[in-house]
Design an enzyme around this catalytic site. Structure first.
Site, mmCIF file in Angstrom:
data_model
loop_
_atom_site.group_PDB
_atom_site.id
_atom_site.type_symbol
_atom_site.label_atom_id
_atom_site.label_comp_id
_atom_site.label_asym_id
_atom_site.label_seq_id
_atom_site.Cartn_x
_atom_site.Cartn_y
_atom_site.Cartn_z
ATOM 1 N N LYS A 150 2.644 -6.491 5.140
ATOM 2 C CA LYS A 150 4.044 -5.848 5.317
ATOM 3 C C LYS A 150 3.844 -5.156 3.520
ATOM 4 C CE LYS A 150 4.282 -10.216 6.741
ATOM 5 N NZ LYS A 150 4.171 -12.146 6.256
ATOM 6 N N GLY A 151 3.118 -4.962 2.695
ATOM 7 C CA GLY A 151 3.527 -4.228 1.526
ATOM 8 C C GLY A 151 4.405 -3.304 1.548
ATOM 9 N N GLU B 97 0.025 4.189 2.829
ATOM 10 C CA GLU B 97 -0.736 2.846 1.720
ATOM 11 C C GLU B 97 0.629 2.464 0.467
ATOM 12 O OE1 GLU B 97 -2.318 0.546 2.153
ATOM 13 O OE2 GLU B 97 -4.528 0.883 2.481
ATOM 14 N N ASP B 98 0.384 1.274 0.468
ATOM 15 C CA ASP B 98 1.385 0.183 -1.362
ATOM 16 C C ASP B 98 0.246 0.586 -1.993
ATOM 17 O OD1 ASP B 98 -0.271 -1.387 -0.073
ATOM 18 O OD2 ASP B 98 0.577 -2.690 -0.279
ATOM 19 N N ASP C 57 -6.961 -0.767 -4.077
ATOM 20 C CA ASP C 57 -7.819 -1.269 -5.375
ATOM 21 C C ASP C 57 -8.906 -0.836 -4.966
ATOM 22 O OD1 ASP C 57 -8.284 -3.273 -7.197
ATOM 23 O OD2 ASP C 57 -7.439 -4.865 -5.919
ATOM 24 N N LYS D 220 -5.035 2.151 -7.856
ATOM 25 C CA LYS D 220 -5.985 1.431 -9.269
ATOM 26 C C LYS D 220 -6.911 1.708 -8.865
ATOM 27 C CE LYS D 220 -4.201 -3.458 -8.921
ATOM 28 N NZ LYS D 220 -4.767 -4.939 -8.965
ATOM 29 N N PHE E 113 -2.663 -7.535 -12.500
ATOM 30 C CA PHE E 113 -1.695 -6.939 -10.608
ATOM 31 C C PHE E 113 -0.540 -7.099 -11.080
ATOM 32 C CE2 PHE E 113 -0.260 -10.265 -7.049
ATOM 33 C CZ PHE E 113 -1.800 -9.430 -6.007
ATOM 34 N N VAL E 114 0.203 -6.471 -10.307
ATOM 35 C CA VAL E 114 1.395 -5.522 -10.298
ATOM 36 C C VAL E 114 1.829 -5.981 -8.518
ATOM 37 C CG1 VAL E 114 0.975 -3.438 -11.387
ATOM 38 C CG2 VAL E 114 0.799 -3.435 -8.674
ATOM 39 N N ASP F 14 2.970 -8.331 -3.008
ATOM 40 C CA ASP F 14 3.746 -10.015 -3.339
ATOM 41 C C ASP F 14 2.701 -10.563 -3.969
ATOM 42 O OD1 ASP F 14 1.517 -9.388 -1.576
ATOM 43 O OD2 ASP F 14 2.100 -11.387 -0.538
ATOM 44 N N ARG G 260 7.992 -9.359 -3.433
ATOM 45 C CA ARG G 260 8.566 -7.844 -2.518
ATOM 46 C C ARG G 260 9.780 -7.698 -2.203
ATOM 47 N NH1 ARG G 260 3.816 -8.091 0.750
ATOM 48 N NH2 ARG G 260 3.317 -9.512 2.110
HETATM 49 P P1 IMP Z 1 -7.851 -2.937 -1.633
HETATM 50 O O1 IMP Z 1 -8.938 -3.411 -0.439
HETATM 51 O O2 IMP Z 1 -9.269 -4.102 -2.710
HETATM 52 O O3 IMP Z 1 -8.030 -1.420 -1.675
HETATM 53 O O4 IMP Z 1 -6.793 -3.607 -1.255
HETATM 54 C C1 IMP Z 1 -6.332 -4.283 -0.850
HETATM 55 C C2 IMP Z 1 -4.836 -5.013 -0.420
HETATM 56 O O5 IMP Z 1 -4.933 -5.810 -1.958
HETATM 57 C C3 IMP Z 1 -3.808 -3.844 -0.919
HETATM 58 O O6 IMP Z 1 -3.159 -3.174 0.039
HETATM 59 C C4 IMP Z 1 -3.577 -4.597 -1.010
HETATM 60 O O7 IMP Z 1 -2.502 -5.672 -0.267
HETATM 61 C C5 IMP Z 1 -4.006 -5.541 -2.229
HETATM 62 N N1 IMP Z 1 -3.414 -5.083 -3.648
HETATM 63 C C6 IMP Z 1 -4.345 -4.977 -4.163
HETATM 64 N N2 IMP Z 1 -3.880 -5.134 -6.016
HETATM 65 C C7 IMP Z 1 -2.924 -5.263 -5.610
HETATM 66 C C8 IMP Z 1 -1.660 -5.509 -6.716
HETATM 67 O O8 IMP Z 1 -1.767 -5.302 -8.463
HETATM 68 N N3 IMP Z 1 -0.889 -6.149 -6.481
HETATM 69 C C9 IMP Z 1 -0.269 -6.480 -5.216
HETATM 70 N N4 IMP Z 1 -1.627 -6.544 -4.112
HETATM 71 C C10 IMP Z 1 -2.120 -5.592 -4.462
#
Ligand code: IMP
Length: 481
Positions: A343-344, A396-397, A400, A428, A449-450, A456, A462
């Site tokens: 939902k982000g 994408e939001d 990471d 990130k 962590f944002v 969220d 959110r």
């Molecule tokens: P990744 O697979 O590690 O690139 O990240 C996947 C998901 O982790 C993102 O789509 C977010 O939902 C969540 N995420 C990663 N970092 C943050 C953050 O700083 N705040 C909130 N959600 C995060």
């Protein structure tokens, strides 16, 4: 009956003298009408000026005509002796019978028989008229017409001088305005923090602005309000300038005497500098203003756990507009499918798509993480429509480690879209494990962590209109989900 050359000569002498006087335009024209009528032994004279659109004639000078005649008001230029508009001389022997006369009944009531009209020509164009009226039927000689044409030439010079005067007056006012604005101190280019504030409420205000990451300058500019000769006698320096909102803010309490004085200054400032946005704010007004610009309403509870704001609402919107411009340019002439992961991405997707100048369709997917370290991705909701042969932009939001995106991209590629690109609001990069290609990036964020603007922590935050850093204590020992 007729006039001698001698009387025309002395009339022209009088006319040139009065034309060169300091009298008002109306007084000069009345005097010319009188001298002209007398020299021509006529009963009345009227000097008319044509409006620039050549629609109507306005009487600027008269002699010998009764009010009734003058109360006709503006004359329709096309109906009233239109030949004169063409630059011709018009002679009417019997005004009561001639159909070229616009108000024959009035001419009759006034006992007017003959009319001689000549155009006032300025640079070859008709800019007015002079009309001579007689009670007795009259034939005008060549000398009469030639005299009236000379008077018309003089009137043309007078009209143009009056116009020049008006232009000079306007120009003077404009240059006065420019001179005054040039005395306004320039905005500083750096955002130096003041060592002290004039009032504690200003310091509070600055803290609130800082919390929301709204840029500000303290007392950046002084606006002159009053002058004595060339010297500035009164200035006004608003407390703050908020560049992102292009807004000057003057803080105030509700003390009536201060309020009245500040309101007066603000009124003057707005009159003198209409391009300047300025507001007089009490603390409550300020909170309302924040709400208006998308920062509120923010109860204390809503922001509990936020360490600091990373990107204000205004900054996010500004960046989204730029991203949307680039995407619209790159996909010009094509249709685009935007795909988001719930939902982000909701806030970002909603704002981004509104700024795209392309035909777009939307689709959403949902995923969940499982496995002991939560790093295995499973699709819990797939696309509604086929993307085969379509141009797809994955929105994408935050990216990471890159694991989620990598998994989703390989899933989408298997459907053979015409093209597949990625737009993420946040990158990130410091935590990246898989190198996924990112085509459009909003902001690169630090390894923190944002939350907010769709992102969220345990389902909360959110709905914050900004992106903030969550207090590290809250997530101690937890990795991203
Ligand atoms: P990744 O697979 O590690 O690139 O990240 C996947 C998901 O982790 C993102 O789509 C977010 O939902 C969540 N995420 C990663 N970092 C943050 C953050 O700083 N705040 C909130 N959600 C995060």
């Amino acid at each position: 009956m007729g006039s001698s050359r001698g009387s025309y000569y002395s009339a022209l002498k009088r006319i040139t003298k009065v034309a060169n006087s300091a009298f008002s335009l109306r007084k000069i024209c009345n005097s010319i009408a009188k001298s002209t009528a007398k020299a021509m032994q006529a009963n009345g004279c009227r000097i008319l000026s044509l409006n620039p659109q050549k629609e109507y004639l306005l009487t600027v000078g008269t002699y010998g005509l009764s009010d009734l005649y003058l109360k006709k008001g503006h004359l329709d230029a096309r109906k009233s002796l239109p030949d004169i508009l063409e630059g011709k001389v018009v002679f009417i022997a019997d005004a009561a019978k001639d159909e070229r006369v616009q108000h024959p009944q009035i001419a009759l009531a006034q006992g007017i028989s003959s009319i001689l009209g000549v155009p006032v020509l300025g640079k070859g164009e008709t800019i007015g008229e002079i009309r001579i009226y007689t009670r007795e039927p009259r034939q005008f000689s060549e000398a009469d017409t030639s005299f009236l044409l000379s008077v018309a030439d003089m009137c043309a010079v007078i009209f143009e001088r009056a116009e020049l005067h008006q232009l000079l007056e306007q120009d003077y006012k404009a240059s006065e305005r420019r001179r005054k604005s040039s005395q306004v101190s320039p905005l500083p280019t750096t955002t130096l923090r003041p060592t002290s504030f004039a009032h504690p409420s200003e310091e509070d205000f600055a803290k609130v602005l800082d919390f929301y990451c709204i840029e500000w300058l303290y007392e950046p500019r002084s606006f002159p309000l009053r002058w004595k000769g060339d010297k500035i006698a009164e200035m006004f320096t608003p407390d703050f300038y908020l560049p992102e909102l292009d807004l000057y803010v003057e803080l105030t309490t509700l003390k009536q005497n201060l309020l009245t004085e500040k309101n007066r200054k603000l009124r003057q400032l707005r009159e003198l500098y209409p391009e300047v946005n300025v507001m007089l704010l009490t603390k409550n007004d300020f909170l309302k203003l924040l709400a208006k610009y998308g920062y509120g309403p923010l109860g204390e509870a809503k922001v509990e756990g936020i360490d600091r704001v990373l990107y204000s609402h205004a900054k996010i919107q500004q960046r989204i507009r730029t991203l949307a411009r680039h995407i619209s340019r790159d996909y010009a002439g094509q249709r685009l499918v935007l795909i988001g992961i719930l939902k982000g991405v909701v806030c970002f997707m909603a704002d981004l798509m509104q700024h795209l100048s392309l035909p777009v369709t939307l689709d959403f997917m949902a995923i969940s993480y499982y496995g002991s370290d939560g790093q295995v991705v499973k699709i819990t909701r797939d696309l509604d429509s086929s993307i085969t042969g379509q141009h797809v932009l994955m929105v994408e939001d935050i990216v990471d480690t890159g694991m989620t995106l990598n998994y989703i991209l390989s899933h989408l590629s298997a459907h053979n879209p015409a093209s597949l690109r990625v737009c993420t609001l946040l990158d990130k990069r410091a935590r990246r494990l898989i190198n996924v290609p990112l085509d459009y990036v909003g902001f690169e964020v630090p390894d923190e962590f944002v939350v907010g603007y769709g992102l969220d922590y345990k389902g909360e935050y959110r709905n914050l209109p900004f992106i903030g850093i969550l207090h590290p204590e809250l997530i101690k020992g937890e990795g991203p989900r």
